[in-house]
Scaffold this motif. Structure first.
Motif, PDB file in Angstrom:
ATOM      1  N   ASP A  94       8.128  -0.952  -3.511  1.00  0.00           N
ATOM      2  CA  ASP A  94       8.008  -2.403  -3.319  1.00  0.00           C
ATOM      3  C   ASP A  94       7.548  -3.112  -4.590  1.00  0.00           C
ATOM      4  N   GLY A  95       7.879  -4.394  -4.685  1.00  0.00           N
ATOM      5  CA  GLY A  95       7.310  -5.238  -5.721  1.00  0.00           C
ATOM      6  C   GLY A  95       5.919  -5.677  -5.303  1.00  0.00           C
ATOM      7  N   ALA A  96       5.096  -6.034  -6.285  1.00  0.00           N
ATOM      8  CA  ALA A  96       3.684  -6.308  -5.997  1.00  0.00           C
ATOM      9  C   ALA A  96       3.445  -7.713  -5.471  1.00  0.00           C
ATOM     10  N   GLN A  97       4.358  -8.623  -5.702  1.00  0.00           N
ATOM     11  CA  GLN A  97       4.180 -10.002  -5.200  1.00  0.00           C
ATOM     12  C   GLN A  97       4.653 -10.034  -3.751  1.00  0.00           C
ATOM     13  N   ALA A  98       3.844  -9.421  -2.905  1.00  0.00           N
ATOM     14  CA  ALA A  98       4.247  -9.183  -1.510  1.00  0.00           C
ATOM     15  C   ALA A  98       2.999  -8.992  -0.665  1.00  0.00           C
ATOM     16  N   GLU A  99       3.212  -8.834   0.631  1.00  0.00           N
ATOM     17  CA  GLU A  99       2.057  -8.632   1.520  1.00  0.00           C
ATOM     18  C   GLU A  99       1.617  -7.178   1.589  1.00  0.00           C
ATOM     19  N   LEU A 100       2.588  -6.288   1.475  1.00  0.00           N
ATOM     20  CA  LEU A 100       2.297  -4.854   1.579  1.00  0.00           C
ATOM     21  C   LEU A 100       3.092  -4.093   0.524  1.00  0.00           C
ATOM     22  N   VAL A 101       2.588  -2.950   0.131  1.00  0.00           N
ATOM     23  CA  VAL A 101       3.353  -2.072  -0.766  1.00  0.00           C
ATOM     24  C   VAL A 101       3.147  -0.629  -0.354  1.00  0.00           C
ATOM     25  N   ARG A 102       4.203   0.144  -0.556  1.00  0.00           N
ATOM     26  CA  ARG A 102       4.054   1.602  -0.481  1.00  0.00           C
ATOM     27  C   ARG A 102       3.703   2.084  -1.878  1.00  0.00           C
ATOM     28  N   VAL A 103       2.648   2.890  -1.990  1.00  0.00           N
ATOM     29  CA  VAL A 103       2.205   3.390  -3.301  1.00  0.00           C
ATOM     30  C   VAL A 103       2.533   4.870  -3.411  1.00  0.00           C
ATOM     31  N   PRO A 104       3.513   5.240  -4.247  1.00  0.00           N
ATOM     32  CA  PRO A 104       3.791   6.673  -4.414  1.00  0.00           C
ATOM     33  C   PRO A 104       2.643   7.361  -5.173  1.00  0.00           C
ATOM     34  N   PHE A 105       2.488   8.646  -4.939  1.00  0.00           N
ATOM     35  CA  PHE A 105       1.450   9.422  -5.637  1.00  0.00           C
ATOM     36  C   PHE A 105       0.115   8.657  -5.626  1.00  0.00           C
ATOM     37  N   ALA A 106      -0.326   8.311  -4.421  1.00  0.00           N
ATOM     38  CA  ALA A 106      -1.497   7.433  -4.296  1.00  0.00           C
ATOM     39  C   ALA A 106      -2.718   7.982  -5.007  1.00  0.00           C
ATOM     40  N   ASP A 107      -2.936   9.279  -4.932  1.00  0.00           N
ATOM     41  CA  ASP A 107      -4.121   9.854  -5.574  1.00  0.00           C
ATOM     42  C   ASP A 107      -4.097   9.681  -7.083  1.00  0.00           C
ATOM     43  N   ALA A 108      -2.914   9.730  -7.654  1.00  0.00           N
ATOM     44  CA  ALA A 108      -2.800   9.644  -9.112  1.00  0.00           C
ATOM     45  C   ALA A 108      -2.921   8.213  -9.606  1.00  0.00           C
ATOM     46  N   ASN A 109      -2.564   7.272  -8.760  1.00  0.00           N
ATOM     47  CA  ASN A 109      -2.422   5.894  -9.245  1.00  0.00           C
ATOM     48  C   ASN A 109      -3.529   4.936  -8.817  1.00  0.00           C
ATOM     49  N   LEU A 110      -3.973   5.042  -7.581  1.00  0.00           N
ATOM     50  CA  LEU A 110      -4.953   4.065  -7.092  1.00  0.00           C
ATOM     51  C   LEU A 110      -6.367   4.415  -7.544  1.00  0.00           C
ATOM     52  N   VAL A 111      -7.107   3.387  -7.928  1.00  0.00           N
ATOM     53  CA  VAL A 111      -8.522   3.562  -8.268  1.00  0.00           C
ATOM     54  C   VAL A 111      -9.316   2.668  -7.325  1.00  0.00           C
TER      55      VAL A 111
END
Lengths: 349, 349
Positions: B120-137
C-alpha cells in the motif's frame, strides 16, 4: 646538464639543457640519483595527449641535495631526499589541510610555476625544487642502494596506491578489489595489505603482474575483465561483496567495472587519472549508495609514514620496477613500458 | 479503506480501495496516524515522471499496529510505530550491512514486491507492512500528540538529512554548507548541528525557510544561487572553505554548486534524488579530490539513534511541517507544496 624532452608521439630525447640555478631563497638544487617513467607519461608519448611544443618530462625522483637557498632550513646539501610528484608551497590552506596537490602556488615537474618559471622535469641529471622545505623529505642517513627503488616509488606510485586505499576507507578486515595491475594498482594491493585488509582481489591478466600482486598481498586474482570480470568477482566474494574497490586505471570501462563490483554502501577509491573525460553514473551510484572518493594523490602528505615502513623493510614497493637503465637509454625505458615489456622503468643518470 | 491514488499530472484522488490483509506471517497491518507528502511525490504530480497507470502513493507514515502475522515478534497490536520509506527483509547481506535500501527483497510503499504483491501507499488509512520486524520501530510508550510530526519526520526527511551529513563525514567542529532548503535540506542543517558542526551555511532564498534553518542551527545564510552563490560562500568561508557540503536537491545545477563550494579533499554528501540523470564531472572531482558520498538514505538504520533524540526533545525535525490537513484534503496537501505555499504537508486520516 642532460634532461629528457618529449617532442611528440614516440619521440623522447635526452638533450643538453642549462643547469638549473637557485632562483628563489626557498629553492633547492637536487642531483637526481634515480627517476622513472610513469604510466601517465605515456599519454604524451603515445600521442593520446598532444605535445604542441617540446617539453621537459618526468615527475618522480630521488636524489641528493646539491645546494639550497638562503631560506631553506629543512634539508641540507648532501642529504638524500625524496620528492613528491606534485609541488606545493606548504603554507596555503590546501597544503595545511593535507592537499598540496591543490596548492594555490602548486606546480608540476616539467611545468611552469605561478610566475612562469620553468620547473625541470625529473628524468634529468639535476632539478630545481621550488619550496624545498615543503616538498623534499630527507632520509635519516644515506640509504643502501637496494632501497633506492622503494624510496623512488614513494614519489608517486606507492603514495598513489595508498591514497586509493585510504580514500576507500580500507581498514583491518576489509575486503578489497583492485582494478588495474599497473604499478599503481600493484601498490594499491600492497597498501591494502599494509592497512590490514584480509581479502584482496587483484584484477589482472598478466602472469608476471599476478605474481607480484600475490607477493604484495593479493589473496585472489581475477583475470577476466568487463562483465565477465564483474561476474567472477561476485562469484568469488558472494553476497557481501567488496566494501572497498580501488580504481587504478582511469578509463570509463575501469571505473564502471569498479562501481559494478562495489557492494551497496561501499567505496570506490579512485586514483586513475580520468582519461578522455568519462563522467560518473550518478543514478547507479545513488541507488546503491556507491561512494566515490579519491583523486590526484597528495603523496607528500603520506611520505613520512610510508617512508618509515620502507626503511624498516615492512614494505618494498620498489618491486614494481622490473627494468633499470641508464638515463642515456630513456627512449628504451619508454618503449619497454609502451610495449608492456616492463611494468615500470627506472633510470639512473 | 481510503487511499491516495495518483492518476496523472495534478490529479491525485482519495479513493475507496480494499482493506489490506495479512498475506504472509511476517506482515503487519498498521492504521496510519499521520502521513505526509514528499518532494519526490511531486515529480509524478507535476508530470516530470510519467504515470502510465493510476498508482498508490505516499511513503512516509507513523501509525498503530492493528494486527501481526504469526512470525512477527518485534511489534504488537496497539504499539505506535514508525515506518521507513524503503522496506527491506532485514536478513540479506545488504540489510545486515546497514543498507536495506538495497535489500534483495526490497520494496517501496506503493510498489509491488518481489512476488508481485501490492504494497500500500502511505497516504492512506491502513497499510500492510512486509517484513514487519525488520522495518517497524515502536516507541516505548504511546507518544504525546505534539511529538507526532517529529516522529513522522524520522520515516524519511530527518534520516535523509542525517545520511547526507554522515556521508560527508560531518563531525564536531566541521564547517558545512547545505545546498537546498526543502525539508531534507533543513533536516540536514539540524543533523549537522546534532553531529557537532560549528559553522553551518544554509543556501536558501525563502525567508520562512531561512528562519527555520537558523532555528535548526544554521550560523549563516546565503541567498544567492549558482555562480553568485558559490562566490558568496567562498567569501564567507575564506581560503579554508567547506570540508562537508550536503547536496539535498538532486539537479545538475545543485550538484555543481555543491562541488564548487567543496574544498580540496572535502566531501559532498548527496541525498537529492538525481533528476534527469545528471552525470558527475569526474575531471573536476579528480583534480581537487572532491569526494562524493551518499545516495538513497538507509533511514531504517538510523531510526533508533534519531528516535532517542526526538523522544528526549534534543531534536524537533517535525518543525518542517508547516501545513496539517485531514487526509480528505490530500489534493490541497499536494497543491500547497507544488505551489511552494508549504515546505511540507502532513495529513491525518
Amino acid at each position: 646538464m642532460r634532461a629528457t624532452v618529449l617532442h611528440g608521439p614516440k619521440d623522447v630525447r635526452l638533450e643538453q639543457v642549462p643547469d638549473p640555478i637557485l632562483h628563489r631563497p626557498t629553492d633547492a638544487i637536487v642531483r637526481v640519483i634515480a627517476a622513472c617513467v610513469c604510466g601517465s607519461d605515456l599519454w604524451g608519448y603515445r600521442g593520446v595527449r598532444p605535445t604542441p611544443e617540446p617539453r621537459r618530462i618526468g615527475h618522480e625522483l630521488v636524489g641528493v641535495v646539491e645546494a639550497v637557498g638562503a631560506d631553506v632550513v629543512g634539508v641540507r646539501p648532501g642529504e638524500f631526499v625524496i620528492a613528491p610528484f606534485a609541488l606545493g608551497d606548504g603554507t596555503c590552506a590546501n597544503c595545511r589541510n593535507g592537499f598540496p596537490t591543490s596548492c594555490v602556488h602548486g606546480v608540476m615537474w616539467g611545468g611552469r610555476d605561478h610566475e612562469g618559471l620553468l620547473v625541470d622535469g625529473a628524468q634529468a641529471e639535476l632539478v630545481r625544487v621550488p619550496f624545498a622545505d615543503a616538498n623534499l623529505v630527507a632520509t635519516p642517513t644515506y640509504p643502501a642502494d637496494e632501497l633506492i627503488p622503494s624510496l623512488l616509488a614513494l614519489s608517486d606510485v606507492m603514495g598513489t596506491g595508498h591514497h586509493a586505499a585510504v580514500s576507500a576507507r580500507v581498514h583491518a578486515g576489509s575486503t578489497v578489489v583492485v582494478v588495474g595491475d599497473g604499478a599503481v594498482g600493484l601498490c594499491a594491493v600492497l597498501a591494502s595489505r599494509r592497512l590490514g585488509a584480509t581479502r584482496i582481489v587483484a584484477m589482472s591478466r598478466h602472469p608476471d603482474r599476478q605474481r607480484l600482486a600475490r607477493e604484495f598481498g593479493a589473496t585472489d586474482v581475477v583475470a577476466e575483465r568487463g562483465a565477465a570480470g564483474v561476474a567472477a568477482v561476485r562469484e568469488l566474494l558472494g553476497a557481501d561483496g567488496a566494501e572497498a574497490v580501488l580504481e587504478c586505471v582511469g578509463t570509463r570501462e575501469s571505473m564502471q567495472q569498479a562501481l559494478d563490483v562495489t557492494r551497496p554502501g561501499g567505496y570506490v577509491g579512485y586514483v586513475g587519472v580520468p582519461a578522455g573525460g568519462p563522467e560518473l553514473p550518478v543514478g547507479q551510484m545513488f541507488g546503491a549508495n556507491l561512494n566515490v572518493a579519491g583523486g590526484i594523490a597528495p603523496v607528500r602528505t603520506y611520505l613520512p609514514e610510508l617512508l618509515a615502513d620502507v626503511l624498516s623493510g615492512a614494505i618494498n614497493p620498489g618491486r614494481v620496477f622490473d627494468l633499470e637503465l641508464p638515463l642515456a637509454d630513456i627512449g628504451e625505458a619508454y618503449a619497454a613500458m609502451d610495449e608492456r615489456r616492463a611494468i615500470k622503468s627506472l633510470v639512473r643518470p
